[in-house]
Design a protein around this motif. Structure first.
Motif, PDB file in Angstrom:
ATOM      1  N   ALA A 166       0.830  -1.209   0.000  1.00  0.00           N
ATOM      2  CA  ALA A 166       0.000   0.000   0.000  1.00  0.00           C
ATOM      3  C   ALA A 166       0.868   1.265   0.000  1.00  0.00           C
ATOM      4  N   ILE A 167       1.936   1.252   0.767  1.00  0.00           N
ATOM      5  CA  ILE A 167       2.846   2.402   0.811  1.00  0.00           C
ATOM      6  C   ILE A 167       3.505   2.608  -0.545  1.00  0.00           C
ATOM      7  N   LEU A 168       3.973   1.515  -1.160  1.00  0.00           N
ATOM      8  CA  LEU A 168       4.645   1.623  -2.450  1.00  0.00           C
ATOM      9  C   LEU A 168       3.704   2.121  -3.547  1.00  0.00           C
ATOM     10  N   ARG A 169       2.422   1.778  -3.435  1.00  0.00           N
ATOM     11  CA  ARG A 169       1.434   2.181  -4.443  1.00  0.00           C
ATOM     12  C   ARG A 169       0.860   3.581  -4.194  1.00  0.00           C
ATOM     13  N   ASN A 170       1.000   4.087  -2.981  1.00  0.00           N
ATOM     14  CA  ASN A 170       0.377   5.351  -2.616  1.00  0.00           C
ATOM     15  C   ASN A 170       1.176   6.542  -3.168  1.00  0.00           C
ATOM     16  N   PRO A 171       0.562   7.330  -4.050  1.00  0.00           N
ATOM     17  CA  PRO A 171       1.286   8.472  -4.631  1.00  0.00           C
ATOM     18  C   PRO A 171       1.472   9.630  -3.648  1.00  0.00           C
ATOM     19  N   ILE A 172       0.767   9.604  -2.532  1.00  0.00           N
ATOM     20  CA  ILE A 172       0.869  10.681  -1.542  1.00  0.00           C
ATOM     21  C   ILE A 172       2.122  10.531  -0.681  1.00  0.00           C
TER      22      ILE A 172
ATOM     23  N   LEU B 264      13.822   3.097  -9.269  1.00  0.00           N
ATOM     24  CA  LEU B 264      12.373   2.971  -9.413  1.00  0.00           C
ATOM     25  C   LEU B 264      11.627   3.955  -8.520  1.00  0.00           C
ATOM     26  N   VAL B 265      12.065   4.073  -7.282  1.00  0.00           N
ATOM     27  CA  VAL B 265      11.406   4.988  -6.356  1.00  0.00           C
ATOM     28  C   VAL B 265      11.574   6.425  -6.840  1.00  0.00           C
ATOM     29  N   ASN B 266      12.782   6.797  -7.246  1.00  0.00           N
ATOM     30  CA  ASN B 266      13.036   8.167  -7.701  1.00  0.00           C
ATOM     31  C   ASN B 266      12.251   8.524  -8.959  1.00  0.00           C
ATOM     32  N   LYS B 267      11.947   7.527  -9.771  1.00  0.00           N
ATOM     33  CA  LYS B 267      11.165   7.756 -10.997  1.00  0.00           C
ATOM     34  C   LYS B 267       9.660   7.647 -10.735  1.00  0.00           C
ATOM     35  N   GLY B 268       9.279   7.402  -9.476  1.00  0.00           N
ATOM     36  CA  GLY B 268       7.870   7.300  -9.131  1.00  0.00           C
ATOM     37  C   GLY B 268       7.214   6.014  -9.616  1.00  0.00           C
ATOM     38  N   ARG B 269       8.008   4.969  -9.745  1.00  0.00           N
ATOM     39  CA  ARG B 269       7.512   3.693 -10.268  1.00  0.00           C
ATOM     40  C   ARG B 269       7.502   2.591  -9.215  1.00  0.00           C
ATOM     41  N   SER B 270       7.509   2.958  -7.949  1.00  0.00           N
ATOM     42  CA  SER B 270       7.569   1.958  -6.876  1.00  0.00           C
ATOM     43  C   SER B 270       6.338   1.053  -6.852  1.00  0.00           C
ATOM     44  N   ALA B 271       5.227   1.506  -7.401  1.00  0.00           N
ATOM     45  CA  ALA B 271       4.016   0.683  -7.439  1.00  0.00           C
ATOM     46  C   ALA B 271       4.226  -0.574  -8.290  1.00  0.00           C
ATOM     47  N   LEU B 272       5.218  -0.541  -9.156  1.00  0.00           N
ATOM     48  CA  LEU B 272       5.479  -1.678 -10.047  1.00  0.00           C
ATOM     49  C   LEU B 272       6.375  -2.749  -9.433  1.00  0.00           C
ATOM     50  N   LEU B 273       6.925  -2.497  -8.257  1.00  0.00           N
ATOM     51  CA  LEU B 273       7.927  -3.414  -7.695  1.00  0.00           C
ATOM     52  C   LEU B 273       7.467  -4.865  -7.600  1.00  0.00           C
ATOM     53  N   PHE B 274       6.270  -5.094  -7.100  1.00  0.00           N
ATOM     54  CA  PHE B 274       5.783  -6.469  -6.959  1.00  0.00           C
ATOM     55  C   PHE B 274       5.671  -7.130  -8.332  1.00  0.00           C
TER      56      PHE B 274
ATOM     57  N   ASP C 181      11.185  10.067  -0.856  1.00  0.00           N
ATOM     58  CA  ASP C 181      12.285   9.809   0.069  1.00  0.00           C
ATOM     59  C   ASP C 181      11.862   8.891   1.214  1.00  0.00           C
ATOM     60  N   LYS C 182      10.576   8.955   1.621  1.00  0.00           N
ATOM     61  CA  LYS C 182      10.065   8.041   2.656  1.00  0.00           C
ATOM     62  C   LYS C 182      10.027   6.614   2.116  1.00  0.00           C
ATOM     63  N   LYS C 183       9.569   6.462   0.866  1.00  0.00           N
ATOM     64  CA  LYS C 183       9.518   5.129   0.249  1.00  0.00           C
ATOM     65  C   LYS C 183      10.929   4.552   0.152  1.00  0.00           C
ATOM     66  N   ALA C 184      11.864   5.381  -0.285  1.00  0.00           N
ATOM     67  CA  ALA C 184      13.259   4.926  -0.403  1.00  0.00           C
ATOM     68  C   ALA C 184      13.799   4.514   0.964  1.00  0.00           C
TER      69      ALA C 184
END
Length: 182
Positions: free
Chosen positions: A46-52, A81-91, A56-59
């Motif tokens: 949920a954190i990785l998918r949340n755009p809000i 991936l996190v810096n490019k805003g693509r963390s939602a794709l990790l799984f 830096d918190k996700k990283a």
């Protein structure tokens, strides 16, 4: 669908890069862990998918979870991936990486549903049959027990299914009786 395509492309790029740097096995192991951790933690997903949530918190969260337990290439990839805003794709990337890795190495997964737990002899026989029929180098067996099958088993490999369960045979016989074939 677009998410799957993007995840697949990122996974392919990571496979190519890890092969180039002779780190394919290490990165595959990292992707297995990553998939298991995200799958086992709905909060992390949920954190990785949340755009809000700030990038830096996700990283920081990923660094805290994986720290020094992953390969440097994996750390750099996660950070990118996190810096490019693509963390939602990790799984999806982790799953796609493992799938592509298995294709490269000739590894197939056979899902066996049986009425009782398989014996070691059953596993060996199923592995040999799948290797011969599919031409696989290695067979991973996922077992499920379903007492409703009464006996026998159902074997799925990819999009192919072989049903040798007693309940399936009984249902077929039942239909034949209903149609007056027997």
């Amino acid at each position: 669908m677009l998410e799957n395509k993007a995840a697949s492309r990122y996974a392919k790029s990571l496979i190519d890069l890890s092969t180039e740097q002779n780190a394919l096995e290490d990165i595959k192991n990292d992707m297995v862990v990553l998939e298991q951790v995200i799958d086992g933690s709905p909060e992390l997903e949920a954190i990785l998918r949340n755009p809000i949530v700030p990038l830096d918190k996700k990283a920081g969260i990923l660094e805290g979870v994986f720290g020094n337990s992953v390969h440097q290439l994996t750390k750099a990839f996660l950070k990118l991936l996190v810096n490019k805003g693509r963390s939602a794709l990790l799984f999806g990337i982790a799953k796609s990486f493992i799938t592509q890795y298995n294709q490269i190495k000739g590894i197939v997964t056979a899902e066996v549903t049986s009425a009782t737990e398989l014996t070691e002899a059953n596993r060996t026989e199923i592995t040999a049959i799948v290797k011969k029929e599919i031409g696989a180098n290695e067979v991973l067996i996922r077992e499920k027990v379903n007492a409703n099958l009464i006996g026998g088993f159902i074997l799925k490999v990819g999009d192919k299914q072989f049903d040798a369960s007693i309940s399936s045979g009984l249902n077929k016989l039942k239909k034949e009786f209903a149609q007056g074939i027997v």
